[in-house]
Design an enzyme around this catalytic site. Structure first.
Site, PDB file in Angstrom:
ATOM      1  N   HIS A 141      24.789  -3.376  25.359  1.00  0.00           N
ATOM      2  CA  HIS A 141      24.061  -4.634  25.504  1.00  0.00           C
ATOM      3  C   HIS A 141      22.567  -4.366  25.682  1.00  0.00           C
ATOM      4  O   HIS A 141      21.738  -5.214  25.344  1.00  0.00           O
ATOM      5  CB  HIS A 141      24.565  -5.428  26.710  1.00  0.00           C
ATOM      6  CG  HIS A 141      25.918  -6.020  26.533  1.00  0.00           C
ATOM      7  ND1 HIS A 141      27.070  -5.297  26.744  1.00  0.00           N
ATOM      8  CD2 HIS A 141      26.309  -7.265  26.156  1.00  0.00           C
ATOM      9  CE1 HIS A 141      28.116  -6.087  26.513  1.00  0.00           C
ATOM     10  NE2 HIS A 141      27.685  -7.274  26.154  1.00  0.00           N
ATOM     11  N   ASP A 150      29.993  -5.981  16.819  1.00  0.00           N
ATOM     12  CA  ASP A 150      29.726  -6.545  18.141  1.00  0.00           C
ATOM     13  C   ASP A 150      28.510  -7.466  18.014  1.00  0.00           C
ATOM     14  O   ASP A 150      27.789  -7.442  17.007  1.00  0.00           O
ATOM     15  CB  ASP A 150      29.482  -5.414  19.150  1.00  0.00           C
ATOM     16  CG  ASP A 150      29.896  -5.796  20.561  1.00  0.00           C
ATOM     17  OD1 ASP A 150      30.057  -7.004  20.831  1.00  0.00           O
ATOM     18  OD2 ASP A 150      30.066  -4.895  21.402  1.00  0.00           O
TER      19      ASP A 150
END
Length: 337
Positions: A180, A245
């Protein structure tokens, strides 16, 4: 095969708790709900979520409607059901039977709300280091045990009519940097060969598999999610319905939206996950429409074929059944140390 417009490739997050608030400026093929989309009131929230999904299905259907509901630290339903065990605790305490039970429990609840996809389970290998990026989200530290845990969870989930999604191919286990935030890296090809084991065992051409933003010896300096050699051209011969993702994550930074979209489609993905901001989703949708139709049309057709097969609930929200399910979840959670 008939295909949808290019922007239907997007599988997007959004802001808002009710359908009237969701106005992205394009028609997505999939949506992803986060805690920001769920009224935390355990009495009113579930019915409101059900209405939101039904309204968006009526407007844009057929939609793939997903959530990240693993349990443990990644539990979007936490405000309604309380704390629940992570996959590591479920596997350690209850083995494959426990994983199958919890997959079934989550599947039953998600189906009642109207979800047809759960971005779970994690098939990465467990790393006990305190700074491991994934921690208790992973079940076990051997490919065989991780396969058994993830496979059982999938069996329980999909028996309730909710598609699972293996993540994070080819394996984030053992990495320290959270994708992230930035781009983690694996430099040892032999390590990849071990960590890919659960995906080799459980993937097939109709299985959703999420590809990590992970630099590997195969990816040529790119995040693996954007590399053909790490997706459809992977050296293990694994076939799947590939998804990157979330393309807003730090691990995918440094590329224009047109470059991200083009690289994802060249890599073999059939949908584009853009989950956090409306501006990014709109930018990605615009970028896809500028690409050659020969690039995006095969993916759009494949994603449309999947959506047509996913269930769409048209029945009213069942408050009594939901309350009984919540009670069952809390009872099951109390049994896992």
């Amino acid at each position: 095969m008939q295909h949808a417009p290019a922007h239907r490739l997007l599988w997007t997050g959004f802001n808002g708790l009710d359908a009237a608030e969701v106005q992205p400026g394009f028609q997505p093929g999939g949506i992803v709900l986060f805690a920001r989309n769920l009224d935390p009131d355990p009495a009113a929230g579930p019915a409101r979520c059900h209405a939101l999904i039904q309204d968006l299905q009526a407007r844009w259907g057929p939609l793939a409607v997903a959530v990240d509901q693993e349990g443990g630290p990644v539990s979007r339903l936490r405000a309604w059901v309380g704390p629940t065990p992570a996959l590591r605790a479920i596997w350690t305490h209850g083995g494959a039977d426990g994983c199958r039970r919890w997959g079934g429990l989550w599947g039953r609840g998600l189906h009642m709300l109207g979800f047809n996809v759960d971005f779970a389970p994690v098939a990465d290998l467990y790393d006990p280091a305190p700074d491991a990026a994934l921690g208790s989200r992973c079940a076990a530290d051997t490919p065989e045990a991780a396969t058994a845990a993830a496979g059982a969870f999938l069996a329980g989930l999909e028996a309730e009519g909710v598609r699972g999604c293996l993540k994070h191919f080819p394996g984030l286990g053992g990495t320290r940097l959270d994708s992230h935030v930035g781009l983690p890296e694996v430099t040892d090809p032999a390590r990849l060969d071990v960590h890919v084991g659960p995906f080799q065992a459980l993937a097939h051409p109709d299985r959703l598999v999420m590809v990590a933003h992970l630099r590997t010896p195969l990816s040529g300096g790119l995040p693996g999610s954007l590399s053909f050699r790490c997706v459809a051209g992977n050296p293990w011969g694994i076939q799947a319905r590939w998804l990157p993702d979330d393309l807003e994550m730090g691990g995918a930074d440094g590329f224009t939206w047109e470059d991200k979209a083009r690289r994802c489609l060249e890599a073999g993905h059939e949908a584009l996950l853009v989950c956090q901001t409306p501006a990014a989703a709109e930018a990605c949708a615009e970028a896809v429409t500028r690409l050659p139709e020969t690039l995006w049309a095969p993916a759009a057709a494949r994603f449309r074929a999947l959506r047509l097969r996913l269930p769409r609930r048209a029945d009213p929200f069942e408050a009594t059944a939901w309350k009984a399910w919540v009670d069952e979840i809390r009872e099951a959670a109390a049994q896992v140390p």
